[in-house]
Design a protein around this motif. Structure first.
Motif, PDB file in Angstrom:
ATOM      1  N   SER A 139       0.827  -1.214   0.000  1.00 30.45           N
ATOM      2  CA  SER A 139       0.000   0.000   0.000  1.00 30.45           C
ATOM      3  C   SER A 139       0.858   1.258   0.000  1.00 30.45           C
ATOM      4  O   SER A 139       0.555   2.230  -0.696  1.00 30.45           O
ATOM      5  CB  SER A 139      -0.990   0.002   1.171  1.00 30.45           C
ATOM      6  OG  SER A 139      -0.322   0.111   2.401  1.00 30.45           O
ATOM      7  N   CYS A 146       3.967   1.432  -1.209  1.00 28.99           N
ATOM      8  CA  CYS A 146       4.585   1.494  -2.541  1.00 28.99           C
ATOM      9  C   CYS A 146       3.641   2.181  -3.516  1.00 28.99           C
ATOM     10  O   CYS A 146       4.056   3.074  -4.273  1.00 28.99           O
ATOM     11  CB  CYS A 146       4.909   0.095  -3.060  1.00 28.99           C
ATOM     12  SG  CYS A 146       6.343  -0.676  -2.294  1.00 28.99           S
ATOM     13  N   LEU A 147       2.389   1.769  -3.498  1.00 31.98           N
ATOM     14  CA  LEU A 147       1.406   2.358  -4.418  1.00 31.98           C
ATOM     15  C   LEU A 147       1.205   3.844  -4.122  1.00 31.98           C
ATOM     16  O   LEU A 147       1.126   4.657  -5.045  1.00 31.98           O
ATOM     17  CB  LEU A 147       0.086   1.594  -4.353  1.00 31.98           C
ATOM     18  CG  LEU A 147       0.173   0.130  -4.799  1.00 31.98           C
ATOM     19  CD1 LEU A 147      -1.164  -0.563  -4.584  1.00 31.98           C
ATOM     20  CD2 LEU A 147       0.619   0.015  -6.248  1.00 31.98           C
ATOM     21  N   ASP A 148       1.133   4.207  -2.834  1.00 34.09           N
ATOM     22  CA  ASP A 148       0.987   5.614  -2.453  1.00 34.09           C
ATOM     23  C   ASP A 148       2.174   6.452  -2.925  1.00 34.09           C
ATOM     24  O   ASP A 148       2.018   7.608  -3.291  1.00 34.09           O
ATOM     25  CB  ASP A 148       0.868   5.762  -0.931  1.00 34.09           C
ATOM     26  CG  ASP A 148      -0.446   5.245  -0.376  1.00 34.09           C
ATOM     27  OD1 ASP A 148      -1.390   4.995  -1.163  1.00 34.09           O
ATOM     28  OD2 ASP A 148      -0.530   5.070   0.850  1.00 34.09           O
ATOM     29  N   TYR A 165       1.955  -6.685  -8.333  1.00 37.99           N
ATOM     30  CA  TYR A 165       0.957  -7.335  -7.491  1.00 37.99           C
ATOM     31  C   TYR A 165      -0.197  -7.785  -8.369  1.00 37.99           C
ATOM     32  O   TYR A 165      -0.312  -7.385  -9.517  1.00 37.99           O
ATOM     33  CB  TYR A 165       0.458  -6.410  -6.373  1.00 37.99           C
ATOM     34  CG  TYR A 165      -0.386  -5.262  -6.857  1.00 37.99           C
ATOM     35  CD1 TYR A 165      -1.772  -5.351  -6.864  1.00 37.99           C
ATOM     36  CD2 TYR A 165       0.198  -4.086  -7.299  1.00 37.99           C
ATOM     37  CE1 TYR A 165      -2.554  -4.296  -7.308  1.00 37.99           C
ATOM     38  CE2 TYR A 165      -0.573  -3.025  -7.736  1.00 37.99           C
ATOM     39  CZ  TYR A 165      -1.948  -3.133  -7.743  1.00 37.99           C
ATOM     40  OH  TYR A 165      -2.721  -2.087  -8.183  1.00 37.99           O
ATOM     41  N   ARG A 197      -3.749  -9.270  -4.149  1.00 36.00           N
ATOM     42  CA  ARG A 197      -3.782  -8.463  -2.926  1.00 36.00           C
ATOM     43  C   ARG A 197      -4.367  -9.175  -1.713  1.00 36.00           C
ATOM     44  O   ARG A 197      -4.778  -8.550  -0.751  1.00 36.00           O
ATOM     45  CB  ARG A 197      -4.505  -7.139  -3.148  1.00 36.00           C
ATOM     46  CG  ARG A 197      -3.751  -6.248  -4.130  1.00 36.00           C
ATOM     47  CD  ARG A 197      -4.387  -4.920  -4.267  1.00 36.00           C
ATOM     48  NE  ARG A 197      -3.989  -4.103  -3.108  1.00 36.00           N
ATOM     49  CZ  ARG A 197      -4.043  -2.812  -3.075  1.00 36.00           C
ATOM     50  NH1 ARG A 197      -4.470  -2.138  -4.116  1.00 36.00           N
ATOM     51  NH2 ARG A 197      -3.677  -2.142  -2.005  1.00 36.00           N
ATOM     52  N   CYS A 236       3.674 -10.367  -5.633  1.00 33.83           N
ATOM     53  CA  CYS A 236       4.326  -9.278  -4.895  1.00 33.83           C
ATOM     54  C   CYS A 236       5.450  -9.766  -3.992  1.00 33.83           C
ATOM     55  O   CYS A 236       5.924  -9.030  -3.134  1.00 33.83           O
ATOM     56  CB  CYS A 236       3.293  -8.512  -4.077  1.00 33.83           C
ATOM     57  SG  CYS A 236       2.561  -9.485  -2.740  1.00 33.83           S
ATOM     58  N   CYS A 280       1.840  -7.453  -0.196  1.00 34.55           N
ATOM     59  CA  CYS A 280       0.423  -7.097  -0.038  1.00 34.55           C
ATOM     60  C   CYS A 280      -0.088  -7.393   1.364  1.00 34.55           C
ATOM     61  O   CYS A 280      -1.098  -6.831   1.790  1.00 34.55           O
ATOM     62  CB  CYS A 280      -0.438  -7.815  -1.078  1.00 34.55           C
ATOM     63  SG  CYS A 280      -0.601  -9.599  -0.825  1.00 34.55           S
TER      64      CYS A 280
END
Length: 112
Positions: free
Chosen positions: A25, A27-29, A36, A39, A46, A75
């Motif tokens: 989360s 990393c995505l932010d 991934y 999830r 991932c 994840c």
């Protein structure tokens, strides 16, 4: 709530992750291209090898208890210390399974 440094070896990418957040989360932010798919801790897309540090990942159902000591499913994994992770590294059991599947496909192609 504690915050830890997560460094991805070989990329120079470093993020700060609270112990209540998953590594994926954050990393995505942060705009980090972490692979991934599901999830939910099953597909292993991932996966990362734990080079240094500790994570908690009780819901990482795709890993055995032994694999959870050396690999993180980002994840599901939450840091318990500063970490160094090597992304895209899979447990030996998964590597062996992939090799068998690839070999089986080659044999089928050779029979045609």
């Amino acid at each position: 709530m504690a915050e830890y440094t997560v460094e991805f070896v070989g990329t120079g990418e470093i993020i700060q992750v609270e112990d209540t957040d998953t590594i994926l989360s954050r990393c995505l932010d942060e705009g980090i291209a972490q692979e991934y798919s599901c999830r939910v801790g099953m597909c292993l897309a991932c996966s990362a090898k734990i080079v240094e540090g500790e994570v908690t990942q009780p819901a990482a159902r795709g890993l055995t208890e032994e694999e959870k000591e050396n690999y993180a499913l980002t994840c599901m994994a939450r840091p318990q210390s500063d970490l160094k992770l090597d992304r895209g590294k899979y447990p030996p059991s998964i590597e062996a399974e992939a090799a068998v599947e690839a070999g089986a496909g080659d044999e089928a192609a050779a029979d045609d």
